[in-house]
Enzyme design. Structure first.
Site, PDB file in Angstrom:
ATOM      1  N   LYS A  18      -2.224  -2.810   7.854  1.00 41.54           N
ATOM      2  CA  LYS A  18      -3.448  -2.418   8.555  1.00 41.54           C
ATOM      3  C   LYS A  18      -3.606  -3.206   9.850  1.00 41.54           C
ATOM      4  CE  LYS A  18      -6.356  -0.780   4.743  1.00 41.54           C
ATOM      5  NZ  LYS A  18      -7.638  -0.974   4.040  1.00 41.54           N
TER       6      LYS A  18
ATOM      7  N   TYR B 205      -9.700 -10.799  -7.242  1.00 38.88           N
ATOM      8  CA  TYR B 205      -8.746 -10.824  -8.350  1.00 38.88           C
ATOM      9  C   TYR B 205      -8.997 -11.988  -9.302  1.00 38.88           C
ATOM     10  CZ  TYR B 205      -6.329  -7.215  -5.809  1.00 38.88           C
ATOM     11  OH  TYR B 205      -6.036  -6.043  -5.173  1.00 38.88           O
TER      12      TYR B 205
ATOM     13  N   ARG C 252      -0.644  -1.903  -7.017  1.00 37.52           N
ATOM     14  CA  ARG C 252      -0.838  -3.010  -6.065  1.00 37.52           C
ATOM     15  C   ARG C 252      -1.807  -4.032  -6.649  1.00 37.52           C
ATOM     16  NH1 ARG C 252      -1.283  -4.627  -0.404  1.00 37.52           N
ATOM     17  NH2 ARG C 252      -3.479  -4.872   0.188  1.00 37.52           N
TER      18      ARG C 252
ATOM     19  N   HIS D  49      -4.093  -9.146   3.274  1.00 36.26           N
ATOM     20  CA  HIS D  49      -5.547  -9.164   3.436  1.00 36.26           C
ATOM     21  C   HIS D  49      -5.919 -10.029   4.633  1.00 36.26           C
ATOM     22  CE1 HIS D  49      -6.413  -8.136  -1.065  1.00 36.26           C
ATOM     23  NE2 HIS D  49      -6.185  -7.065  -0.340  1.00 36.26           N
TER      24      HIS D  49
ATOM     25  N   HIS E 284      -2.523   2.944  -6.382  1.00 37.71           N
ATOM     26  CA  HIS E 284      -3.092   1.708  -5.837  1.00 37.71           C
ATOM     27  C   HIS E 284      -3.319   0.670  -6.929  1.00 37.71           C
ATOM     28  CE1 HIS E 284      -4.660  -0.355  -2.362  1.00 37.71           C
ATOM     29  NE2 HIS E 284      -5.744  -0.710  -3.021  1.00 37.71           N
TER      30      HIS E 284
ATOM     31  N   ARG F 233       0.866  -1.168   0.000  1.00 30.15           N
ATOM     32  CA  ARG F 233       0.000   0.000   0.000  1.00 30.15           C
ATOM     33  C   ARG F 233       0.908   1.225   0.000  1.00 30.15           C
ATOM     34  NH1 ARG F 233      -2.040  -3.609   3.937  1.00 30.15           N
ATOM     35  NH2 ARG F 233      -4.151  -4.379   3.463  1.00 30.15           N
TER      36      ARG F 233
END
Length: 315
Positions: free
Chosen positions: A193, A296, A264, A287, A261, A168
């Site tokens: 995150k 994806y 990514r 994730h 982004h 990110r």
């Protein structure tokens, strides 16, 4: 004594103090990202502003306890009239529900009905990755638009980390000055995150891009200092890279979907297209849920059908 928050937000003192306590608990106990905290603060502020107009006076804990689902629906309708989309509305409602649940747990209100309201259904949109050729052109040092060589090298290094490691932009810009200083390192640990850490492999191209930037950067890049610097030596901000990406889009003739982004997204899509498995890609991206990564597969299937339509003799 009155606190600043009592004057800054449209709420009575009891509600302002309870909201401030909630925000602090999000940071210390749930360890949410800075971006999420900023969004929750802004969304609940907008909610309280709406309630002030809706009720005719700044709300207190008593008014919050009397909230009905209809009040939340009115808030969402008001935000929708202001142009907010489904994703923004969903995030805004998530912040409000989090605040209501906190107040309930503290025994300050009983808003079970309102806090249980579901977010608006969001249309599923597929990520828009770049082609492999376009991604390589974007991260190329020769293709950067900056006039100063060290800034061009810096931009190339940041973009290479996004595409080559799937970082990110906040993760790339959060790297310390001593990151990637060992050219023989095969991987590095990234804190993403929710303060979750993951191991990210390092390609030779990533080492090369960062080394070129280090050699040209006029500022101290030692441990404890940010790796990526602005023109005056301060920490580099994401808006600068986003602005550079706009220039690249114009210069290279890329679509508006070609954002930092999107690199990514391209990292994940190109790995999947070359046989990477979802679990591994989930770990590389950081994730929390596999369902987030599974989007994806839709991108890859879509591309496969496009190639089929263009090349199959019976298509």
């Amino acid at each position: 004594m009155a606190t600043n928050s009592e004057f800054l937000i449209p709420a009575r003192a009891d509600l302002a103090a309870a909201r401030e306590e909630w925000l602090k608990s999000l940071k210390t106990m749930r360890r949410l990202s800075d971006n999420t905290l900023i969004a929750y603060e802004r969304d609940t502020r907008q909610f309280l502003q709406f309630l002030t107009g809706h009720l005719g006076e700044p709300p207190s804990l008593k008014e919050i306890g009397n909230l009905r689902i209809a009040d939340l629906r009115s808030f969402l309708a008001n935000r929708r009239n202001d142009g907010a989309g489904a994703r923004t509305l969903g995030r805004g409602l998530a912040g409000v529900r989090s605040l209501l649940r906190h107040l309930e747990k503290r025994g300050l209100v009983n808003a079970a009905g309102a806090s249980a309201m579901r977010a608006p259904r969001q249309p599923k949109s597929l990520p828009k990755p770049l082609t492999a050729d376009d991604a390589r052109r974007v991260v190329s040092a020769d293709g950067q638009m900056a006039e100063e060589p060290w800034i061009a090298a810096r931009n190339a290094a940041v973009l290479t980390l996004l595409y080559g490691c799937g970082l990110r932009i906040s993760e790339a810009l959060g790297l310390s000055g001593d990151a990637l200083s060992d050219p023989s390192a095969r991987s590095m640990t990234i804190t993403g995150k929710g303060s979750k850490t993951r191991l990210v492999p390092l390609l030779p191209a990533v080492h090369k891009a960062v080394a070129q930037y280090r050699a040209l950067c006029p500022f101290d890049l030692s441990a404890g200092q940010p790796l990526f610097r602005g023109a005056k030596g301060g920490p580099l901000h994401a808006a600068i890279i986003q602005r550079e990406m706009q220039k690249l889009r114009a210069g290279l003739g890329l679509p508006d979907s070609a954002t930092p982004h999107a690199l990514r997204h391209s990292f994940a899509t190109h790995l999947l297209g070359r046989g990477g498995d979802l679990r591994t890609i989930q770990e590389l991206l950081g994730h929390a849920s596999l369902s987030t990564t599974q989007v994806y597969t839709g991108v890859d299937t879509q591309r496969l059908l496009e190639v089929y339509d263009k090349t199959h003799p019976r298509a």
